[in-house]
Design a protein around this motif. Sequence first.
Motif, PDB file in Angstrom:
ATOM      1  N   PHE A 197      38.125  40.401  50.764  1.00 53.55           N
ATOM      2  CA  PHE A 197      38.189  41.853  50.586  1.00 53.55           C
ATOM      3  C   PHE A 197      39.631  42.306  50.362  1.00 53.55           C
ATOM      4  O   PHE A 197      39.894  43.219  49.575  1.00 53.55           O
ATOM      5  CB  PHE A 197      37.602  42.567  51.799  1.00 53.55           C
ATOM      6  CG  PHE A 197      36.120  42.729  51.754  1.00 53.55           C
ATOM      7  CD1 PHE A 197      35.522  43.430  50.720  1.00 53.55           C
ATOM      8  CD2 PHE A 197      35.312  42.195  52.755  1.00 53.55           C
ATOM      9  CE1 PHE A 197      34.143  43.594  50.670  1.00 53.55           C
ATOM     10  CE2 PHE A 197      33.937  42.352  52.710  1.00 53.55           C
ATOM     11  CZ  PHE A 197      33.344  43.049  51.660  1.00 53.55           C
ATOM     12  N   MET A 198      40.559  41.677  51.079  1.00 52.90           N
ATOM     13  CA  MET A 198      41.965  42.037  50.914  1.00 52.90           C
ATOM     14  C   MET A 198      42.419  41.780  49.476  1.00 52.90           C
ATOM     15  O   MET A 198      43.110  42.611  48.870  1.00 52.90           O
ATOM     16  CB  MET A 198      42.811  41.236  51.918  1.00 52.90           C
ATOM     17  CG  MET A 198      44.278  41.640  51.977  1.00 52.90           C
ATOM     18  SD  MET A 198      45.293  40.797  50.731  1.00 52.90           S
ATOM     19  CE  MET A 198      44.981  39.080  51.136  1.00 52.90           C
ATOM     20  N   ILE A 199      42.022  40.663  48.916  1.00 51.32           N
ATOM     21  CA  ILE A 199      42.360  40.356  47.524  1.00 51.32           C
ATOM     22  C   ILE A 199      41.666  41.340  46.582  1.00 51.32           C
ATOM     23  O   ILE A 199      42.245  41.793  45.583  1.00 51.32           O
ATOM     24  CB  ILE A 199      41.968  38.912  47.176  1.00 51.32           C
ATOM     25  CG1 ILE A 199      42.784  37.920  48.014  1.00 51.32           C
ATOM     26  CG2 ILE A 199      42.164  38.639  45.687  1.00 51.32           C
ATOM     27  CD1 ILE A 199      44.269  37.977  47.773  1.00 51.32           C
ATOM     28  N   MET A 200      40.423  41.691  46.881  1.00 53.39           N
ATOM     29  CA  MET A 200      39.673  42.618  46.040  1.00 53.39           C
ATOM     30  C   MET A 200      40.340  43.994  45.976  1.00 53.39           C
ATOM     31  O   MET A 200      40.294  44.684  44.953  1.00 53.39           O
ATOM     32  CB  MET A 200      38.241  42.762  46.565  1.00 53.39           C
ATOM     33  CG  MET A 200      37.319  43.551  45.646  1.00 53.39           C
ATOM     34  SD  MET A 200      35.654  43.732  46.306  1.00 53.39           S
ATOM     35  CE  MET A 200      35.962  44.910  47.614  1.00 53.39           C
ATOM     36  N   PHE A 201      40.989  44.388  47.083  1.00 49.17           N
ATOM     37  CA  PHE A 201      41.707  45.658  47.113  1.00 49.17           C
ATOM     38  C   PHE A 201      43.146  45.514  46.610  1.00 49.17           C
ATOM     39  O   PHE A 201      44.019  46.286  46.985  1.00 49.17           O
ATOM     40  CB  PHE A 201      41.702  46.222  48.533  1.00 49.17           C
ATOM     41  CG  PHE A 201      40.361  46.719  48.975  1.00 49.17           C
ATOM     42  CD1 PHE A 201      39.744  47.775  48.321  1.00 49.17           C
ATOM     43  CD2 PHE A 201      39.715  46.123  50.047  1.00 49.17           C
ATOM     44  CE1 PHE A 201      38.503  48.230  48.726  1.00 49.17           C
ATOM     45  CE2 PHE A 201      38.475  46.579  50.458  1.00 49.17           C
ATOM     46  CZ  PHE A 201      37.853  47.638  49.787  1.00 49.17           C
ATOM     47  N   LYS A 202      43.364  44.490  45.770  1.00 54.46           N
ATOM     48  CA  LYS A 202      44.640  44.270  45.085  1.00 54.46           C
ATOM     49  C   LYS A 202      45.772  43.910  46.047  1.00 54.46           C
ATOM     50  O   LYS A 202      46.926  44.321  45.861  1.00 54.46           O
ATOM     51  CB  LYS A 202      45.021  45.488  44.240  1.00 54.46           C
ATOM     52  CG  LYS A 202      44.011  45.801  43.149  1.00 54.46           C
ATOM     53  CD  LYS A 202      44.449  46.985  42.300  1.00 54.46           C
ATOM     54  CE  LYS A 202      43.430  47.258  41.209  1.00 54.46           C
ATOM     55  NZ  LYS A 202      43.842  48.411  40.351  1.00 54.46           N
ATOM     56  N   GLY A 203      45.445  43.140  47.063  1.00 59.59           N
ATOM     57  CA  GLY A 203      46.476  42.611  47.943  1.00 59.59           C
ATOM     58  C   GLY A 203      47.096  41.359  47.354  1.00 59.59           C
ATOM     59  O   GLY A 203      46.647  40.843  46.315  1.00 59.59           O
ATOM     60  N   VAL A 204      48.113  40.850  47.998  1.00 54.89           N
ATOM     61  CA  VAL A 204      48.800  39.647  47.509  1.00 54.89           C
ATOM     62  C   VAL A 204      48.249  38.425  48.256  1.00 54.89           C
ATOM     63  O   VAL A 204      47.775  38.519  49.394  1.00 54.89           O
ATOM     64  CB  VAL A 204      50.325  39.764  47.716  1.00 54.89           C
ATOM     65  CG1 VAL A 204      50.881  40.890  46.872  1.00 54.89           C
ATOM     66  CG2 VAL A 204      50.661  39.982  49.194  1.00 54.89           C
ATOM     67  N   TRP A 205      48.347  37.280  47.602  1.00 52.21           N
ATOM     68  CA  TRP A 205      47.784  36.061  48.182  1.00 52.21           C
ATOM     69  C   TRP A 205      48.517  35.636  49.451  1.00 52.21           C
ATOM     70  O   TRP A 205      47.949  34.928  50.285  1.00 52.21           O
ATOM     71  CB  TRP A 205      47.822  34.930  47.149  1.00 52.21           C
ATOM     72  CG  TRP A 205      46.724  35.041  46.151  1.00 52.21           C
ATOM     73  CD1 TRP A 205      46.801  35.514  44.870  1.00 52.21           C
ATOM     74  CD2 TRP A 205      45.352  34.678  46.348  1.00 52.21           C
ATOM     75  NE1 TRP A 205      45.576  35.475  44.261  1.00 52.21           N
ATOM     76  CE2 TRP A 205      44.662  34.957  45.147  1.00 52.21           C
ATOM     77  CE3 TRP A 205      44.649  34.148  47.427  1.00 52.21           C
ATOM     78  CZ2 TRP A 205      43.300  34.729  44.987  1.00 52.21           C
ATOM     79  CZ3 TRP A 205      43.284  33.909  47.275  1.00 52.21           C
ATOM     80  CH2 TRP A 205      42.625  34.197  46.072  1.00 52.21           C
ATOM     81  N   ASN A 206      49.761  36.060  49.621  1.00 53.38           N
ATOM     82  CA  ASN A 206      50.493  35.711  50.833  1.00 53.38           C
ATOM     83  C   ASN A 206      49.875  36.344  52.079  1.00 53.38           C
ATOM     84  O   ASN A 206      50.119  35.873  53.200  1.00 53.38           O
ATOM     85  CB  ASN A 206      51.959  36.151  50.716  1.00 53.38           C
ATOM     86  CG  ASN A 206      52.735  35.315  49.711  1.00 53.38           C
ATOM     87  OD1 ASN A 206      52.338  34.193  49.405  1.00 53.38           O
ATOM     88  ND2 ASN A 206      53.821  35.863  49.185  1.00 53.38           N
TER      89      ASN A 206
END
Length: 253
Positions: free
Chosen positions: A134-143
């Motif tokens: 979900f974090m990635i889906m909300f345009k977060g960074v892979w770190n």
Amino acid sequence: MTKQVETTSEVIEVCLLAGKIMLQSGGETYRVEDTMMRIAAAFGIENTHSYVTPTGIIFSAESSGPTRTKLIRISERSTDLKKVAMVNSISRSISSGEVNLKGAWQQLKEIDSLVVTFPLRIQVAAASLASGCFMIMFKGVWNDFIPAMIAGGVGYYSFVHFHRFVPVKFFSEFLASFVIGLLSFLFVWMGVGQQLDKIIIGSVMTLVPGLLLTNAIRDLMAGHLVSGLSKGAEAFLTAFAIGTGIAVVLSFL
């Protein structure tokens, strides 16, 4: 006459048990009512009436004898769509004549006592993985993927753990979101995480009452205003508890 009354009473018991299982497992109000009416019709009782709310079921059946009415109370509700599917399967078997009244009662009792949920460790692992995604889906960074996974998994475990000791739904969700917010802040403070907002958003998604909100809208569209509004209010309070837990953490920053 006595035999007819006894049969009607048994049919009502089967219908109420099916409705109880579905409502406790996250089934929609209109689906519960439709299933109970179909089961009664399959056993020869065409004239039935039902009133279903998230906290109770009233079912009435009219046959050649006196009208029989019974009420049951729903005290606990969860999300277990597999049980809903199993009850639907039994309902279709009853309608097709493959299962008699006694067999339906026995199968429903087995479903009612059955524990089909995944073990807690698998639930926590799924919540952890979902939080990172979900974090990635909300345009977060892979770190921030690992911090979001840890915060989401610990938060979900906290929710289950707190609910066992304090059986107040909104309080456990408040504490779980507080834990998520605190862990997310610690990760960013230590330099492990970068985007605090994205980590928090991804981690709390496993606590969001998505099914409850969906059922509320579907019940409202089906004309069940009382059930739809009550489920909507429950979803709002759940979201409010989650937001409050995060707000408490952010207020100390």
